[in-house]
Design an enzyme around this catalytic site. Structure first.
Site, short mmCIF file in Angstrom:
data_model
loop_
_atom_site.label_atom_id
_atom_site.label_comp_id
_atom_site.label_asym_id
_atom_site.label_seq_id
_atom_site.Cartn_x
_atom_site.Cartn_y
_atom_site.Cartn_z
N LEU A 1 0.90 -1.31 0.19
CA LEU A 1 0.03 0.18 -0.21
C LEU A 1 1.00 1.20 -0.14
CD1 LEU A 1 -2.66 1.25 -0.04
CD2 LEU A 1 -2.76 0.91 2.34
N ALA A 2 1.90 1.38 0.89
CA ALA A 2 2.62 2.25 0.94
C ALA A 2 3.45 2.83 -0.56
CB ALA A 2 3.87 2.37 1.86
N ALA B 1 1.58 -8.76 -0.75
CA ALA B 1 2.43 -7.84 0.22
C ALA B 1 1.60 -7.84 1.53
CB ALA B 1 1.99 -6.37 -0.55
N SER C 1 0.60 -5.61 3.12
CA SER C 1 -0.92 -4.72 3.12
C SER C 1 -2.09 -5.55 2.75
CB SER C 1 -0.72 -3.67 2.17
OG SER C 1 0.33 -3.08 2.30
N TRP D 1 -2.68 -8.66 3.34
CA TRP D 1 -3.10 -9.62 4.08
C TRP D 1 -3.70 -9.11 5.48
CZ3 TRP D 1 0.96 -14.09 4.70
CH2 TRP D 1 1.09 -14.89 3.60
N GLU E 1 -10.48 -2.65 17.92
CA GLU E 1 -9.62 -3.50 18.26
C GLU E 1 -8.75 -3.30 19.51
OE1 GLU E 1 -7.00 -4.76 14.70
OE2 GLU E 1 -8.62 -3.76 13.51
N HIS F 1 1.98 -10.26 17.06
CA HIS F 1 0.61 -10.33 16.95
C HIS F 1 0.07 -11.78 17.99
CE1 HIS F 1 -3.62 -10.39 15.99
NE2 HIS F 1 -3.54 -9.43 15.26
N ARG G 1 -1.30 -5.18 22.26
CA ARG G 1 -0.75 -6.25 21.60
C ARG G 1 0.39 -6.77 22.34
NH1 ARG G 1 -1.42 -5.07 15.20
NH2 ARG G 1 -3.75 -5.48 15.28
N HIS H 1 4.92 -9.98 13.76
CA HIS H 1 3.87 -9.25 13.06
C HIS H 1 4.33 -7.87 12.39
CE1 HIS H 1 0.02 -8.26 11.54
NE2 HIS H 1 -0.29 -7.15 12.65
N ARG I 1 2.80 -0.71 18.43
CA ARG I 1 1.76 -0.07 17.47
C ARG I 1 0.52 -0.47 17.89
NH1 ARG I 1 -0.81 -1.58 12.79
NH2 ARG I 1 0.07 -3.87 12.75
N SER J 1 -1.68 0.75 10.83
CA SER J 1 -0.35 0.40 9.70
C SER J 1 -1.04 0.98 8.30
CB SER J 1 0.04 -1.06 9.57
OG SER J 1 -0.99 -1.84 9.45
C1 SIN Z 1 -5.54 -7.50 12.64
O1 SIN Z 1 -6.53 -7.63 11.94
O2 SIN Z 1 -5.43 -8.19 13.89
C2 SIN Z 1 -4.00 -7.02 12.14
C3 SIN Z 1 -4.29 -5.55 11.59
C4 SIN Z 1 -3.24 -4.69 12.10
O3 SIN Z 1 -1.94 -5.13 12.42
O4 SIN Z 1 -3.46 -3.70 12.49
#
Ligand code: SIN
Length: 520
Positions: A17-18, A44, A46, A48, A117, A245, A291, A352, A387, A392
């Site tokens: 994406l970047a 990439a 992005s 996933w 999240e 993650h 996280r 991650h 993060r 991201s």
């Molecule tokens: C997720 O969907 O848990 C990963 C997305 C992210 O790393 O911000």
């Protein structure tokens, strides 16, 4: 044979994406762009990304800034945080909502659906079911392909950056300030090495998760940009902060894949084998803690119990909701024998995201003239030591846009010296794939066991010793063999791994996702 040389305004290394968003913005300014990717553009990280992208319409950017800062364990760069929270909404609107009209989930009245999240105090994440990255990158890649100013080359792998001091055929150029003017690149389809000479070179190579045994990252994510930048003397920063993650699928003999945090945002709860909600005793936010906290707690829980994985319990959601909202995860888990509408998902943490990288300012500029680093490859300090979820993709958009705008101005105003690069010489002996695979596995095992979620000085010292020895071997191997994608990857992987271990060993203070215990 003469080395072929291409010339362009902007050489973008990486088409996630970047890189792709940069290319689109640069092309709008009339600049020519060469956009390179290891493989097809959708291969990439992005693509996933499952959970979503922050679109904060609350008119209260301070609340988002607060959550980013708390997630970072109080270490994020306030200037970078302010920039993202103020510029983020416009970047999403301009490219994703207005120009590309991405099919984000909406209710019957057409209002965007916002999810949540870990670490978020509000629902401010828009999503396309549980395949947000794919929806975005597919649309961006299609637009790239329809843009005449952009030449996209899949399977073209950058080998090394060109600098005036190292690679110019003009002897006096070595007295110039450290300046990048493109890269040597391998066309993996033909085996030809070419020089790509550029006014601006943009590192957008994504992350480095594949230097660890278990990772959510796409193949090839070994910190190509970090390793190349290091070799020309660019400033690197915060490399010890590798985010794990908390939840990847962990069934025996099945592949590991990301299990989005949005599942916990919608009510999923982590439990141990006895059914206990172990996160409640660790953090008041429970399963929705940031996280670093959750990944560490799972590791500690598993170490204490000897269980192979934790369980993500989705029983708070109805089967219809799960199937409709998380179709990708539902199908993938089902294919490996887990029906998530009836049973919990076995999960463990995996590498991650690189919170650190090539030091960059808010316009992507690095310490090397005309070399930018954007997206996950660059580090503005936005994430500090950890993060916040779903920042991201937003960082990709914002960093790409501001880097391209700044480069557009520079290219009009400045004079660029673009000399002929020295020819590339490559041996013809074939590399033994068994040796490459074995060396890569040794890097991944070493990083996972000694520089993973929980680190200790002893483990880091051992990792360093192993990696230094291995680097010697890889370097002589690299010098003696014909270049391939695998060999370039191995060379960059060993370098990135050493840089991460070095940064971790130099920092005795546990913060965010860098967690050091005296002895394990
Ligand atoms: C997720 O969907 O848990 C990963 C997305 C992210 O790393 O911000």
């Amino acid at each position: 044979m003469m080395m072929r040389t291409f010339q362009t305004d902007c050489l973008v290394i990486g088409a996630g994406l970047a890189g792709s968003a940069y290319a689109l913005q640069a092309a709008k300014l009339g600049l020519s762009v060469e956009l390179l990717s290891l493989a097809e553009p959708l291969a990439a990280n992005s693509d996933w990304a499952q959970g979503g992208i922050i679109y904060d319409t609350s008119r209260d950017p301070a609340a988002l800034a607060h959550d980013i800062t708390i997630a970072s364990d109080g270490t994020a760069n306030p200037v970078a945080v302010e920039h993202l929270v103020h510029e983020g909404p416009r970047a999403v609107e301009e490219l994703l909502l207005d120009e590309l009209a991405i099919g984000f989930d909406r209710d019957a009245a057409g209002t965007l659906d916002f999810t949540r999240e870990g670490g978020h105090g509000a629902r401010r994440i828009i999503h396309a079911k549980d395949a947000t990255g794919h929806a975005i990158l597919a649309a961006v890649a299609a637009r790239v392909d329809a843009t005449p100013k952009i030449t996209r080359r899949a399977g073209w792998v950058a080998i090394d950056l060109l600098t005036l001091s190292h690679n110019s055929d003009g002897l006096a150029d070595r007295y110039e300030p450290l300046t990048c003017f493109g890269a040597y690149v391998l066309d993996t389809a033909t085996g030809e090495t070419v020089a790509m000479v550029a006014k601006k070179t943009i590192l957008a190579t994504g992350g480095l998760g594949q230097i660890f045994l278990h990772s959510t990252n796409v193949p090839g994510s070994v910190g190509h940009g970090v390793a190349m930048a290091w070799r020309v003397g660019a400033r690197l920063i915060d490399l010890e902060y590798v985010q794990f993650h908390p939840t990847v699928f962990a069934k025996k003999n099945a592949p590991r894949f990301l299990v989005t945090e949005a599942l916990r945002g919608e009510g999923g709860v982590l439990r141990n084998a006895h059914g206990e909600r172990f996160m409640d005793a660790v953090d008041p936010r429970g399963s929705l803690a940031s996280r670093d906290v959750v990944a560490r707690a799972i590791k500690q829980e598993l170490a204490a119990s000897g269980e192979p994985h934790a369980l993500l319990d989705l029983s708070a959601m109805t089967p219809d909701f799960i199937r409709d909202r998380f179709p990708t995860i539902f199908e993938r888990c089902l294919a490996h024998g887990v029906d998530i509408t009836r049973e919990p998902i076995p999960v463990v943490p995996a590498a991650h995201f690189a919170c650190g990288g090539v030091h960059a300012d808010l316009h992507g500029r690095t310490s090397v003239r005309h070399l930018n680093a954007i997206g996950e490859t660059g580090c503005t300090g936005l994430h500090g030591a950890n993060r916040l979820a779903s920042t991201s993709l937003l960082e990709c958009l914002v960093s790409a846009k501001f880097a391209a705008l700044a480069d557009g101005t520079d290219i009009v105003r400045e004079k660029f010296r673009l000399p002929a690069p020295r020819p590339w010489e490559s041996p013809t002996r074939e590399a033994d794939p068994v040796l490459i695979r074995q060396d890569m596995l040794q890097i991944q095992h070493t990083m996972w066991n000694y520089a993973g979620v929980i680190r200790s000085p002893k483990r880091l010292t051992r990792a360093r010793r192993i990696l230094i020895e291995l680097r010697e071997e890889v370097q002589s191997f690299y010098r003696g063999c014909r270049l391939t994608r695998e060999l370039i990857e191995l060379r960059n992987a060993i370098q990135t791994a050493l840089l991460v271990v070095h940064a971790a060993a130099l920092n005795p203070r546990s913060k965010g996702c860098h967690y050091v215990v005296e002895e394990e």
